[in-house]
Design a protein around this motif. Structure first.
Motif, mmCIF file in Angstrom:
data_model
loop_
_atom_site.group_PDB
_atom_site.id
_atom_site.type_symbol
_atom_site.label_atom_id
_atom_site.label_comp_id
_atom_site.label_asym_id
_atom_site.label_seq_id
_atom_site.Cartn_x
_atom_site.Cartn_y
_atom_site.Cartn_z
ATOM 1 N N SER B 12 -0.465 13.151 -26.885
ATOM 2 C CA SER B 12 -1.311 14.266 -27.308
ATOM 3 C C SER B 12 -2.752 14.012 -26.887
ATOM 4 O O SER B 12 -3.481 14.943 -26.557
ATOM 5 N N GLN B 13 -3.152 12.740 -26.886
ATOM 6 C CA GLN B 13 -4.479 12.397 -26.350
ATOM 7 C C GLN B 13 -4.480 12.510 -24.825
ATOM 8 O O GLN B 13 -5.365 13.115 -24.233
ATOM 9 N N GLY B 14 -3.461 11.898 -24.232
ATOM 10 C CA GLY B 14 -3.400 11.822 -22.766
ATOM 11 C C GLY B 14 -3.387 13.193 -22.121
ATOM 12 O O GLY B 14 -4.078 13.432 -21.134
ATOM 13 N N MET B 15 -2.616 14.124 -22.697
ATOM 14 C CA MET B 15 -2.522 15.475 -22.135
ATOM 15 C C MET B 15 -3.889 16.132 -22.082
ATOM 16 O O MET B 15 -4.242 16.798 -21.120
ATOM 17 N N LEU B 259 0.892 15.575 -4.587
ATOM 18 C CA LEU B 259 1.293 14.312 -5.207
ATOM 19 C C LEU B 259 0.104 13.654 -5.886
ATOM 20 O O LEU B 259 0.233 13.058 -6.951
ATOM 21 N N GLY B 260 -1.057 13.773 -5.261
ATOM 22 C CA GLY B 260 -2.269 13.197 -5.837
ATOM 23 C C GLY B 260 -2.570 13.805 -7.193
ATOM 24 O O GLY B 260 -2.898 13.096 -8.154
ATOM 25 N N LEU B 261 -2.442 15.123 -7.293
ATOM 26 C CA LEU B 261 -2.704 15.810 -8.559
ATOM 27 C C LEU B 261 -1.697 15.368 -9.620
ATOM 28 O O LEU B 261 -2.061 15.057 -10.756
ATOM 29 N N ILE B 262 -0.413 15.315 -9.216
ATOM 30 C CA ILE B 262 0.623 14.902 -10.169
ATOM 31 C C ILE B 262 0.382 13.456 -10.602
ATOM 32 O O ILE B 262 0.511 13.117 -11.786
ATOM 33 N N SER B 263 0.006 12.618 -9.653
ATOM 34 C CA SER B 263 -0.207 11.211 -10.006
ATOM 35 C C SER B 263 -1.414 11.054 -10.916
ATOM 36 O O SER B 263 -1.427 10.193 -11.797
ATOM 37 N N ALA B 264 -2.435 11.908 -10.731
ATOM 38 C CA ALA B 264 -3.589 11.850 -11.633
ATOM 39 C C ALA B 264 -3.150 12.217 -13.047
ATOM 40 O O ALA B 264 -3.593 11.618 -14.037
ATOM 41 N N MET B 265 -2.221 13.190 -13.142
ATOM 42 C CA MET B 265 -1.734 13.589 -14.459
ATOM 43 C C MET B 265 -1.008 12.425 -15.130
ATOM 44 O O MET B 265 -1.319 12.049 -16.261
ATOM 45 N N PHE B 266 -0.058 11.828 -14.400
ATOM 46 C CA PHE B 266 0.685 10.721 -15.001
ATOM 47 C C PHE B 266 -0.233 9.534 -15.266
ATOM 48 O O PHE B 266 -0.070 8.816 -16.247
ATOM 49 N N GLY B 267 -1.221 9.330 -14.405
ATOM 50 C CA GLY B 267 -2.169 8.241 -14.611
ATOM 51 C C GLY B 267 -2.879 8.390 -15.943
ATOM 52 O O GLY B 267 -3.046 7.431 -16.695
ATOM 53 N N SER B 268 -3.280 9.634 -16.232
ATOM 54 C CA SER B 268 -3.990 9.885 -17.482
ATOM 55 C C SER B 268 -3.086 9.585 -18.682
ATOM 56 O O SER B 268 -3.521 8.977 -19.670
ATOM 57 N N LEU B 269 -1.820 9.988 -18.581
ATOM 58 C CA LEU B 269 -0.887 9.742 -19.683
ATOM 59 C C LEU B 269 -0.641 8.247 -19.862
ATOM 60 O O LEU B 269 -0.680 7.715 -20.980
#
Lengths: 270, 320
Positions: B12-15, B259-269
């Motif tokens: 919930s924080q990461g999102m 892929l960069g955008l998706i990886s930034a998302m998972f990185g944040s999580l």
């Protein structure tokens, strides 16, 4: 195919300082539509400055640039680029390394492409594939490859396509084969000749290779200290040999030739 | 707290911080430019969102927060392109100026509670909590599922997740349109963009605005979820975002922009999960920033260390 008229171009860099340098000295040139002019001159003669002036990289102190009937003197560099293609010595300058070959072409084509939501689309792709296959480098099957993975020669060939893809009125080539190995340089020059002829482009090409300067195109100018010191075309040019040219070069400029590269090409060919 | 709860809380924080990571990705990886505006635009997103939420428009508040971030980006962009100020300094200047702006947005105070004056059943004026999207969404879910004890964190993850996925999808498409591609190319080779008769300055400014709008959206989302703000909250945000982007890269590499955008998302999580575990083993909350800085330093030096090891090994093989 368009006419380029330069009238009284003047530019002094760092005016009013001890480093002031008169780079363009009241230079005028009229290139007829379809003219292919090779440009010679020693280092610092103002060849690249002339190109940068046409490209709008700096403001002129005086003078007027008219391309295809339009006065472009006050236009911004990217506005002029709509009708001017250019290519430099460094293959890295003309292409975006982290984008694919296809994306690079699409970006260059943005100038004249018909509207589309996605930059890369099927209609344009077919056209790009056809263009790339004309290079005979096999790039048409590698359109998804990142530009940065290509060799210098391949990149320069692709950049040449990009510079001419949008049917420019004027093509400027600044020693575009100087950084390539002799074999590749030969190929890129042949490609240049072919493209310029096919599209009937008005073209200026800076070179240090006197042989190429006399063989390619229909007219040769020699620049010296911000001016055009020699302008030959037609029969006079056909009869001219590299040795003659050097001799006239010496006579015209009236000061020592201190350019290693011209001397070097002289010893190689003479 | 069970592992499941821990993960939900981390998510919930990461999102919430995903849009910020996307913004940092656009600035650092796409435009290839360090943008320090980010620290300020995060807070501007928070503050503007707070004011509009209190005015009674929680949905509009997110949009306004993001727009305010875009304006901050516009400012940095103009400093950089029209006034030719060094990119890093441009960001610092905007960020510094934003502190005052944020203070003014909050009505000359440094904190604003998400509450409003209302009359209670006895007709007495009292302070009640404002509606936020999170509150309405949970009420909606409770209505639909009939589960009155629905975990607030879970409904928050769902709501932020929906917003984040929508933003990500729009961005992924955008970067393949002509304006989107112009922004990517500007970060890659600006000269080539100009010689393709594209206004590179405009592409750059658009990119910076987009990046800061995303960062501010994170601030706005956070503001509605945690209900308090703090003018210094943004400091170090950039490093947190960068840590997310780099962690994402470790898992996904750096190939296409999507892929960069998706990886930034998972990185944040992943980054938030790491933090949650660090808290679990009693890391004090003030240690977060140091941890982020260390993660970034380690991640940035990894390629160098890898090369050193490879060279050393090659040398050994040669001498052996």
């Amino acid at each position: 195919m368009s006419e380029l008229i330069l009238t009284g171009l003047k530019k002094t860099f760092e005016k009013g300082t001890p480093n002031a340098k008169l780079a363009l000295d009241d230079l005028s040139l009229k290139a007829a539509p379809g003219d292919f002019i090779t440009v010679l001159g020693s280092n610092g003669a103002g060849k690249s400055t002339l190109f940068n002036a046409i490209l709008g990289k700096f403001r002129l102190d005086r003078g007027k640039i008219i391309l295809g009937g339009t006065d472009i003197t006050r236009q911004k560099d990217y506005q002029r680029a709509l009708n001017i293609g250019c290519l430099f010595q460094d293959p890295m300058r003309g292409t975006a390394p982290h984008m694919t070959i296809e994306e690079n072409l699409a970006l260059a084509y943005t100038r004249k492409a018909s509207r589309s939501f996605f930059a890369v689309n099927r209609r344009d792709s077919a056209y790009f594939r056809e263009l790339l296959s004309s290079l005979k480098l096999g790039l048409e099957d590698r359109m998804g490859t990142q530009m940065g993975l290509l060799s210098g020669g391949q990149r320069q060939a692709a950049a040449l396509l990009m510079a001419t893809i949008a049917e420019p009125r004027l093509l400027l080539l600044d020693e575009h084969t100087a950084a390539l190995d002799p074999g590749t340089a030969e190929k890129v020059l042949a490609l240049t000749r072919q493209l310029v002829e096919k599209k009937h482009l008005t073209c200026l090409m800076i070179t240090h290779n006197m042989q190429a300067a006399l063989q390619m195109g229909n007219r040769t100018i020699v620049m010296d200290r911000g001016k055009i010191a020699l302008d030959i075309s037609g029969e006079a040019r056909q009869k001219l040999s590299v040795a003659d040219l050097l001799q006239r070069f010496h006579a015209m400029s009236g000061h020592d030739l201190d350019d290693d590269r011209i001397l070097l090409s002289q010893s190689k060919q003479g | 707290m069970t592992i499941m709860n821990l993960l939900i809380s981390a998510l919930s924080q990461g999102m919430i911080y995903v849009p910020m990571a996307l913004g940092v990705f656009i600035a650092f990886r796409v435009l290839n430019m360090p943008d320090l505006t980010i620290d300020g635009s995060f807070v501007v997103g928070m503050c503007v969102c707070a004011v509009v939420t209190i005015a009674g428009h929680p949905g509009l508040a997110l949009l306004c927060g993001a727009l305010a971030g875009a304006l901050a980006g516009l400012c940095t962009g103009i400093l950089q392109t029209k006034l030719r100020i060094n990119p890093i300094l441009s960001g610092i200047l905007t960020m510094t100026g934003l502190y005052t702006i944020n203070f003014m947005v909050l009505g000359g105070q440094s904190n604003l509670y998400l509450q409003k004056t209302a009359l209670n059943s006895a007709g007495v004026e009292t302070q009640v909590a404002c509606d936020t999207l999170y509150k309405s969404f949970r009420a909606f879910l409770v209505d639909v599922t009939g589960n009155k004890r629905l975990d607030a964190n879970l409904s928050a993850v769902l709501l932020t997740g929906i917003i984040v996925i929508a933003v990500l999808a729009v961005l992924a498409v955008f970067f393949y349109t002509r304006p989107g591609m112009a922004i990517r190319a500007t970060g890659d080779n600006e000269e080539m963009v100009r010689s393709s008769s594209i206004n590179a300055d405009r592409a750059r400014v658009t990119g910076i605005m987009l990046s800061n709008a995303l960062v501010a959206l994170s601030g706005a989302l956070l503001r509605q979820q945690q209900r308090y703000d703090e003018l210094n909250f943004g400091s170090g945000m950039l490093v947190v975002g960068l840590a997310s982007v780099i962690i994402g890269q470790v898992f996904f590499g750096k190939r296409s922009v999507t892929l960069g955008l998706i990886s930034a998302m998972f990185g944040s999580l992943i980054y938030r999960v790491i933090l949650q575990f660090a808290y679990k083993i009693d890391m004090p909350s003030y240690a977060v920033k140091l941890l982020s800085a260390v993660i970034v330093v380690i991640a940035l030096t990894l390629p160098l260390i890898r090369r050193l090891i490879r060279d050393r090994r090659a040398e050994k093989e040669e001498t052996a």
